[in-house]
Scaffold this motif. Sequence first.
Motif, PDB file in Angstrom:
ATOM      1  N   SER A  74      68.083  57.353  21.889  1.00 32.40           N
ATOM      2  CA  SER A  74      68.534  56.655  23.087  1.00 32.40           C
ATOM      3  C   SER A  74      70.055  56.653  23.055  1.00 32.40           C
ATOM      4  CB  SER A  74      67.995  55.231  23.081  1.00 32.40           C
ATOM      5  OG  SER A  74      68.518  54.506  24.157  1.00 32.40           O
ATOM      6  N   ILE A  75      70.697  57.093  24.148  1.00 28.70           N
ATOM      7  CA  ILE A  75      72.144  57.276  24.176  1.00 28.70           C
ATOM      8  C   ILE A  75      72.820  56.125  24.921  1.00 28.70           C
ATOM      9  CG2 ILE A  75      74.010  58.892  24.730  1.00 28.70           C
ATOM     10  CD1 ILE A  75      71.798  60.114  22.930  1.00 28.70           C
TER      11      ILE A  75
ATOM     12  N   THR B 256      76.766  56.750  21.243  1.00 24.97           N
ATOM     13  CA  THR B 256      75.868  56.505  20.120  1.00 24.97           C
ATOM     14  C   THR B 256      74.461  56.944  20.490  1.00 24.97           C
ATOM     15  OG1 THR B 256      77.176  54.609  19.410  1.00 24.97           O
ATOM     16  CG2 THR B 256      74.935  54.750  18.555  1.00 24.97           C
ATOM     17  N   ALA B 257      73.860  57.758  19.632  1.00 23.99           N
ATOM     18  CA  ALA B 257      72.458  58.158  19.780  1.00 23.99           C
ATOM     19  C   ALA B 257      71.667  57.341  18.764  1.00 23.99           C
ATOM     20  CB  ALA B 257      72.293  59.652  19.539  1.00 23.99           C
TER      21      ALA B 257
ATOM     22  N   ALA C  59      67.838  59.124  27.363  1.00 27.63           N
ATOM     23  CA  ALA C  59      67.177  59.540  26.124  1.00 27.63           C
ATOM     24  C   ALA C  59      67.408  61.034  25.932  1.00 27.63           C
ATOM     25  CB  ALA C  59      65.685  59.241  26.186  1.00 27.63           C
ATOM     26  N   SER C  60      67.346  61.468  24.683  1.00 33.07           N
ATOM     27  CA  SER C  60      67.424  62.901  24.413  1.00 33.07           C
ATOM     28  C   SER C  60      66.163  63.568  24.965  1.00 33.07           C
ATOM     29  CB  SER C  60      67.555  63.143  22.911  1.00 33.07           C
ATOM     30  OG  SER C  60      66.411  62.666  22.238  1.00 33.07           O
TER      31      SER C  60
ATOM     32  N   THR D 119      72.433  66.445  22.982  1.00 30.34           N
ATOM     33  CA  THR D 119      72.529  65.488  24.091  1.00 30.34           C
ATOM     34  C   THR D 119      73.872  64.762  24.045  1.00 30.34           C
ATOM     35  OG1 THR D 119      70.129  65.208  24.078  1.00 30.34           O
ATOM     36  CG2 THR D 119      71.410  63.530  25.222  1.00 30.34           C
ATOM     37  N   LEU D 120      74.331  64.367  22.858  1.00 29.62           N
ATOM     38  CA  LEU D 120      75.642  63.723  22.742  1.00 29.62           C
ATOM     39  C   LEU D 120      76.752  64.655  23.223  1.00 29.62           C
ATOM     40  CD1 LEU D 120      75.542  61.815  19.322  1.00 29.62           C
ATOM     41  CD2 LEU D 120      75.576  60.838  21.616  1.00 29.62           C
ATOM     42  N   LEU D 121      76.701  65.916  22.829  1.00 24.65           N
ATOM     43  CA  LEU D 121      77.729  66.870  23.257  1.00 24.65           C
ATOM     44  C   LEU D 121      77.702  67.076  24.765  1.00 24.65           C
ATOM     45  CD1 LEU D 121      77.386  69.475  20.372  1.00 24.65           C
ATOM     46  CD2 LEU D 121      79.353  67.972  20.809  1.00 24.65           C
TER      47      LEU D 121
END
Length: 135
Positions: A83-84, A104-105, A76-77, A44-46
């Motif tokens: 939580s992003i 930040t996750a 959210a992922s 999810t961050l990527l």
Amino acid sequence: MKQKGFTLVELMLVIAILGILVSVAVPAYQKNVAKGNRGDGMGTLLEIMRAQENFFANEFTYTTDLTQLNYNAAQASASGKYSITAKKCGENADEPLTQCVLLTATAQAGQAADGNLTLDSRGNRTHGSKNTWPK
């Protein structure tokens, strides 16, 4: 006449062996579940960083508002275990958002013990207190 069946000692021995097996198997299972959830958070961050780079290519700045990237404000992922959020990099509040953005996750609920994940637009990654993502 000979009786058939198990004695109490045999039954207790089987229960003790099962208890030992469960005490080894459950933590290993929980570790693998956390690792799988961590992969979801990293993915999810990527994905969001890719959207940040596309936004930067068009606007010449990053954004801390994930809705500008077509995500929820509190994204959210996929598993909901992270939580992003997005913010400026570094401690220098005067640094423009054209330099760096930090995603930040934040680990949620049962995943919290595994630690948070970060990724910035310079390629720096952290997992908990480590300066890299686990492989």
